[in-house]
Write a protein that holds these residues in place. Structure first.
Motif, PDB file in Angstrom:
ATOM      1  N   SER A   1      38.648  39.801  41.063  1.00  0.00           N
ATOM      2  CA  SER A   1      37.246  39.479  41.305  1.00  0.00           C
ATOM      3  C   SER A   1      36.824  39.612  42.762  1.00  0.00           C
ATOM      4  O   SER A   1      35.634  39.567  43.068  1.00  0.00           O
ATOM      5  N   GLN A   2      37.778  39.762  43.677  1.00  0.00           N
ATOM      6  CA  GLN A   2      37.437  39.916  45.085  1.00  0.00           C
ATOM      7  C   GLN A   2      37.058  41.353  45.403  1.00  0.00           C
ATOM      8  O   GLN A   2      37.576  42.304  44.812  1.00  0.00           O
ATOM      9  N   ASP A   3      36.157  41.515  46.365  1.00  0.00           N
ATOM     10  CA  ASP A   3      35.783  42.831  46.890  1.00  0.00           C
ATOM     11  C   ASP A   3      35.320  43.781  45.780  1.00  0.00           C
ATOM     12  O   ASP A   3      35.711  44.949  45.747  1.00  0.00           O
ATOM     13  N   VAL A   4      34.486  43.282  44.890  1.00  0.00           N
ATOM     14  CA  VAL A   4      33.961  44.119  43.810  1.00  0.00           C
ATOM     15  C   VAL A   4      32.801  44.959  44.354  1.00  0.00           C
ATOM     16  O   VAL A   4      31.873  44.418  44.957  1.00  0.00           O
ATOM     17  N   PRO A   5      32.829  46.280  44.163  1.00  0.00           N
ATOM     18  CA  PRO A   5      31.723  47.113  44.639  1.00  0.00           C
ATOM     19  C   PRO A   5      30.392  46.687  44.016  1.00  0.00           C
ATOM     20  O   PRO A   5      30.349  46.228  42.871  1.00  0.00           O
ATOM     21  N   ALA A   6      29.315  46.844  44.782  1.00  0.00           N
ATOM     22  CA  ALA A   6      27.995  46.408  44.319  1.00  0.00           C
ATOM     23  C   ALA A   6      27.534  47.174  43.090  1.00  0.00           C
ATOM     24  O   ALA A   6      26.658  46.705  42.352  1.00  0.00           O
ATOM     25  N   THR A   7      28.114  48.340  42.837  1.00  0.00           N
ATOM     26  CA  THR A   7      27.700  49.162  41.697  1.00  0.00           C
ATOM     27  C   THR A   7      28.397  48.768  40.396  1.00  0.00           C
ATOM     28  O   THR A   7      28.169  49.400  39.365  1.00  0.00           O
ATOM     29  N   LEU A   8      29.252  47.730  40.450  1.00  0.00           N
ATOM     30  CA  LEU A   8      29.928  47.270  39.241  1.00  0.00           C
ATOM     31  C   LEU A   8      29.394  45.907  38.819  1.00  0.00           C
ATOM     32  O   LEU A   8      29.134  45.038  39.645  1.00  0.00           O
ATOM     33  N   GLU A   9      29.250  45.738  37.516  1.00  0.00           N
ATOM     34  CA  GLU A   9      28.897  44.448  36.910  1.00  0.00           C
ATOM     35  C   GLU A   9      30.193  43.795  36.427  1.00  0.00           C
ATOM     36  O   GLU A   9      31.095  44.486  35.945  1.00  0.00           O
ATOM     37  N   THR A  10      30.310  42.470  36.567  1.00  0.00           N
ATOM     38  CA  THR A  10      31.538  41.802  36.150  1.00  0.00           C
ATOM     39  C   THR A  10      31.238  40.557  35.320  1.00  0.00           C
ATOM     40  O   THR A  10      30.151  39.981  35.405  1.00  0.00           O
ATOM     41  N   THR A  11      32.218  40.174  34.530  1.00  0.00           N
ATOM     42  CA  THR A  11      32.196  38.891  33.837  1.00  0.00           C
ATOM     43  C   THR A  11      33.586  38.294  33.939  1.00  0.00           C
ATOM     44  O   THR A  11      34.603  39.013  33.820  1.00  0.00           O
ATOM     45  N   HIS A  12      33.656  36.981  34.200  1.00  0.00           N
ATOM     46  CA  HIS A  12      34.952  36.334  34.415  1.00  0.00           C
ATOM     47  C   HIS A  12      35.812  36.431  33.158  1.00  0.00           C
ATOM     48  O   HIS A  12      35.335  36.228  32.041  1.00  0.00           O
ATOM     49  N   LEU A  13      37.086  36.741  33.369  1.00  0.00           N
ATOM     50  CA  LEU A  13      38.018  36.871  32.252  1.00  0.00           C
ATOM     51  C   LEU A  13      38.988  35.687  32.228  1.00  0.00           C
ATOM     52  O   LEU A  13      38.969  34.876  31.295  1.00  0.00           O
ATOM     53  N   ILE A  14      39.836  35.571  33.247  1.00  0.00           N
ATOM     54  CA  ILE A  14      40.779  34.459  33.327  1.00  0.00           C
ATOM     55  C   ILE A  14      41.049  34.119  34.793  1.00  0.00           C
ATOM     56  O   ILE A  14      40.800  34.943  35.683  1.00  0.00           O
ATOM     57  N   SER A  15      41.568  32.926  35.015  1.00  0.00           N
ATOM     58  CA  SER A  15      42.130  32.551  36.309  1.00  0.00           C
ATOM     59  C   SER A  15      43.601  32.242  36.064  1.00  0.00           C
ATOM     60  O   SER A  15      43.943  31.555  35.094  1.00  0.00           O
TER      61      SER A  15
ATOM     62  N   ARG B   1      50.105  42.982  44.581  1.00  0.00           N
ATOM     63  CA  ARG B   1      50.533  43.585  45.852  1.00  0.00           C
ATOM     64  C   ARG B   1      49.452  43.379  46.921  1.00  0.00           C
ATOM     65  O   ARG B   1      49.764  43.168  48.111  1.00  0.00           O
ATOM     66  N   GLU B   2      48.183  43.421  46.518  1.00  0.00           N
ATOM     67  CA  GLU B   2      47.091  43.144  47.460  1.00  0.00           C
ATOM     68  C   GLU B   2      47.239  41.736  48.037  1.00  0.00           C
ATOM     69  O   GLU B   2      47.019  41.517  49.233  1.00  0.00           O
ATOM     70  N   PHE B   3      47.599  40.794  47.183  1.00  0.00           N
ATOM     71  CA  PHE B   3      47.804  39.416  47.631  1.00  0.00           C
ATOM     72  C   PHE B   3      48.940  39.346  48.654  1.00  0.00           C
ATOM     73  O   PHE B   3      48.810  38.722  49.720  1.00  0.00           O
ATOM     74  N   ILE B   4      50.061  40.000  48.343  1.00  0.00           N
ATOM     75  CA  ILE B   4      51.216  39.985  49.243  1.00  0.00           C
ATOM     76  C   ILE B   4      50.858  40.616  50.587  1.00  0.00           C
ATOM     77  O   ILE B   4      51.165  40.083  51.660  1.00  0.00           O
ATOM     78  N   ASP B   5      50.203  41.767  50.555  1.00  0.00           N
ATOM     79  CA  ASP B   5      49.839  42.460  51.790  1.00  0.00           C
ATOM     80  C   ASP B   5      48.879  41.624  52.628  1.00  0.00           C
ATOM     81  O   ASP B   5      48.966  41.602  53.860  1.00  0.00           O
ATOM     82  N   ARG B   6      47.953  40.920  51.960  1.00  0.00           N
ATOM     83  CA  ARG B   6      46.992  40.100  52.698  1.00  0.00           C
ATOM     84  C   ARG B   6      47.698  38.950  53.421  1.00  0.00           C
ATOM     85  O   ARG B   6      47.412  38.669  54.588  1.00  0.00           O
TER      86      ARG B   6
END
Length: 289
Positions: free
Chosen positions: A148-162, A201-206
């Motif tokens: 859900s982070q850094d979602v491009p403005a051209t995409l629509e999203t709906t929450h799935l799970i945490s 991997r994004e989490f680890i790199d961050r």
């Protein structure tokens, strides 16, 4: 300009070669060159630099290219919608899913959807979230599961799970009995990780960037089964969504001292066409997740 010229233009831009583009398009190279020249004449600007052995887009061509992609995508969307209105197709859903969710979260949902809509075709692509985001933007997928982070403005999203990200070891690992793990202790270990582009991997790199840590990456792969086997045999540890360990009794989940909760969403192009099949899929997942 016409649609055929735009398709030819995109092919030459992607292949950087008139010869390769002509072969892909199954037309003669002279016919392709003539079509591109007509396109350049219609816009009144040069689109390709032909002075080198490899063809390159001019600045004007780079400006036109994203418009060309969008135009052809809109045409495809219109054709799909008209076909549905005529009742000429049963429907198809192209969905991109990351490996962990594809293996442990989605199988029962996908089978349930197929049972409810047996005439719809499901095309499931496994990839990292970065690749899924790009495939959505390029129109190669209808729906994608992404971080859900850094979602491009051209995409629509709906929450799935945490889901919580946890360190994962074998039962015999020296750290298997600890109640929680610091990031410093985690990064001292030999690690097996997904390749770049996957959300864990994004989490680890961050974390590494924030703490100026150089991780000990012993293995990198996009194969979840290989990661699990490497950890199971004690060659390295990793970090995975906690849900994975619920299905893998030979692995030990260890929460981080600073809890890591990842929010996962379904996404689709904000201004793209969602078919009846796509909408049915989104509704089904939302109701049954």
């Amino acid at each position: 300009m016409d649609l055929r010229q735009l398709r030819y233009f995109i092919s030459v831009a992607e292949h950087r070669s008139f010869t390769k583009a002509a072969s892909t398009l199954h037309i003669a190279q002279p016919a392709l060159s003539i079509a591109i020249k007509k396109l350049e004449a219609s816009v009144g600007l040069p689109l390709f630099d032909r002075n080198e052995r490899q063809v390159h887009l001019t600045h004007e061509g780079e400006v036109l290219l994203p418009h060309a992609y969008r135009i052809l995508q809109h045409v495809e969307d219109a054709s799909t919608e008209m076909a549905e209105l005529r009742g000429l197709q049963k429907g198809e859903v192209r969905v991109g899913v990351p490996g962990m969710l594809g293996s442990y979260f989605f199988p029962s949902l996908l089978m349930g959807f197929k049972s409810k809509y047996p005439d719809l075709t499901l095309i499931v692509v496994e990839a990292g979230t970065q690749s899924i985001r790009q495939m959505l933007l390029d129109g190669e997928l209808d729906i994608g599961v992404i971080h859900s982070q850094d979602v491009p403005a051209t995409l629509e999203t709906t929450h799935l799970i945490s889901s919580q990200m946890v360190a994962v070891t074998s039962k015999d690992h020296p750290l298997a009995d600890v109640k929680s793990m610091s990031f410093d202790d985690f990064f001292k270990e030999e690690l097996v990780m997904f390749k770049k582009g996957y959300f864990h991997r994004e989490f680890i790199d961050r974390i590494c960037v924030e703490r100026k840590i150089t991780p000990h990456l012993s293995f990198e792969t996009n194969l979840l089964a290989m990661i699990l086997n490497i950890v199971r045999h004690g060659f390295a540890i990793t970090a995975l969504l906690e849900m994975v360990t619920e299905y893998e009794p030979s692995l030990v989940p260890i929460p981080f001292e600073e809890p890591v909760i990842l929010d996962i969403a379904m996404a689709w192009r904000k201004h793209g066409y969602l078919s009846l099949a796509d909408r049915a899929f989104i509704d089904f997942i939302q109701q049954n997740k």
